[in-house]
Motif scaffolding. Structure first.
Motif: not given
Length: 293
Positions: A200-201, A206-215, A258-264
């Motif tokens: 989730m991080d 990624a979403v916050e970066y795109n929001l920032s680019v779009r101002k 009921q949560m997103q997985p987390h892996f490498v």
């Protein structure tokens, strides 16, 4: 004349094995019975897709047959009490383990993934595994049996150029959640592009970066459709054989917790080839920009 007697147990065991073998033949799947060294696994099933291609997606199978296995009835099915040695063996097994109970009186078989049941955290330690009465083997679609092995209901895309197009084209339509599967892929690359990170991080970054680019004046918004969208990326990685993901473990987080997985996860050779293709496309874009000047 004194001769060896064949007990009823043997006939019941063979009826159970024959039921699985018959299912595989009817559904055009591959069944391999354990010839020697049967210490808790009777055989393996390999998934064959609609194009009649053997996929390598495999599950182990343990069959228990006879009326005695249907004595512990529940509201949803039956309880099976494995010995401690089998609990340990199945939980540690490298493949999903389908536990099949075969009713020799009705000729119907019922199944569950024993490994998944043993690995899924519960509030109370259970001595039994529950086999649902709704999981009738003879009526089950093969894809259902192989879900924990990573079989997906989306077609395999042979050409990596088309996979790249799919990543770019799969975008969220929510204005407060600007994200594509391509974003998740490139943002998740780690270990000198040999592995991919997911959690989730990574999604939020990624979403916050795109929001920032779009101002954008709005913050990130995420509900059930967005959760389904990002988990769809995990499914795509598995379906297109881009990374070596423990999909069964992902499903414990996604379904049971009921949560997103987390892996490498290490990239497959195909995943690494996709990274090389992305670098190649980036260089081509750079050359076009230079020539335009």
């Amino acid at each position: 004349m004194d001769l060896p007697k064949v007990g009823n147990t043997y006939a019941q065991e063979r009826a159970g094995i024959a039921a699985v073998q018959g299912y595989a033949a009817d559904r055009k799947q591959i069944w391999r019975e354990t010839g020697t060294g049967d210490v808790g696994i009777d055989g393996q099933l390999e998934f064959v897709n609609e194009q009649a291609l053997a996929t390598g997606r495999t599950v182990a199978v343990q069959v228990k047959a006879g009326p005695s296995y249907f004595q512990h009835e529940t509201a949803a099915g039956w309880k099976f009490y494995p010995e401690a040695k089998h609990r340990n063996y199945w939980e540690a097994f490298p493949l999903p383990v389908l536990l099949v109970l075969h009713n020799t009186e009705t000729s119907l078989s019922y199944w569950t993934d024993a490994r998944q049941a043993l690995r899924t955290p519960t509030r109370e330690e259970r001595a039994y595994i529950e086999i649902p009465g709704t999981n009738v083997l003879q009526k089950s679609d093969p894809m259902t049996l192989f879900e924990n092995a990573g079989v997906q209901d989306q077609p395999f895309i042979p050409d990596l150029h088309d996979v790249l197009k799919r990543l770019l084209a799969t975008e969220s339509r929510e204005g407060t959640f600007p994200l594509s599967h391509f974003d998740l892929f490139v943002h998740g690359l780690t270990n000198i592009c040999r592995s991919i990170y997911y959690g989730m991080d990574a999604v939020c970054n990624a979403v916050e970066y795109n929001l920032s680019v779009r101002k954008s004046e709005f913050g990130m918004g995420m509900g059930e459709p967005e959760h389904n969208f990002v988990f769809g990326f995990v499914k795509l990685l598995v379906a297109q054989n881009l990374a070596q993901i423990d999909y069964a473990d992902c499903l414990i987080d996604w379904i049971d917790r009921q949560m997103q997985p987390h892996f490498v996860a290490p990239l497959t050779s195909r995943g690494r080839a996709l990274v090389a293709l992305i670098h190649e496309e980036e260089r081509a874009i750079g050359r076009c920009r230079c020539s335009a000047r």
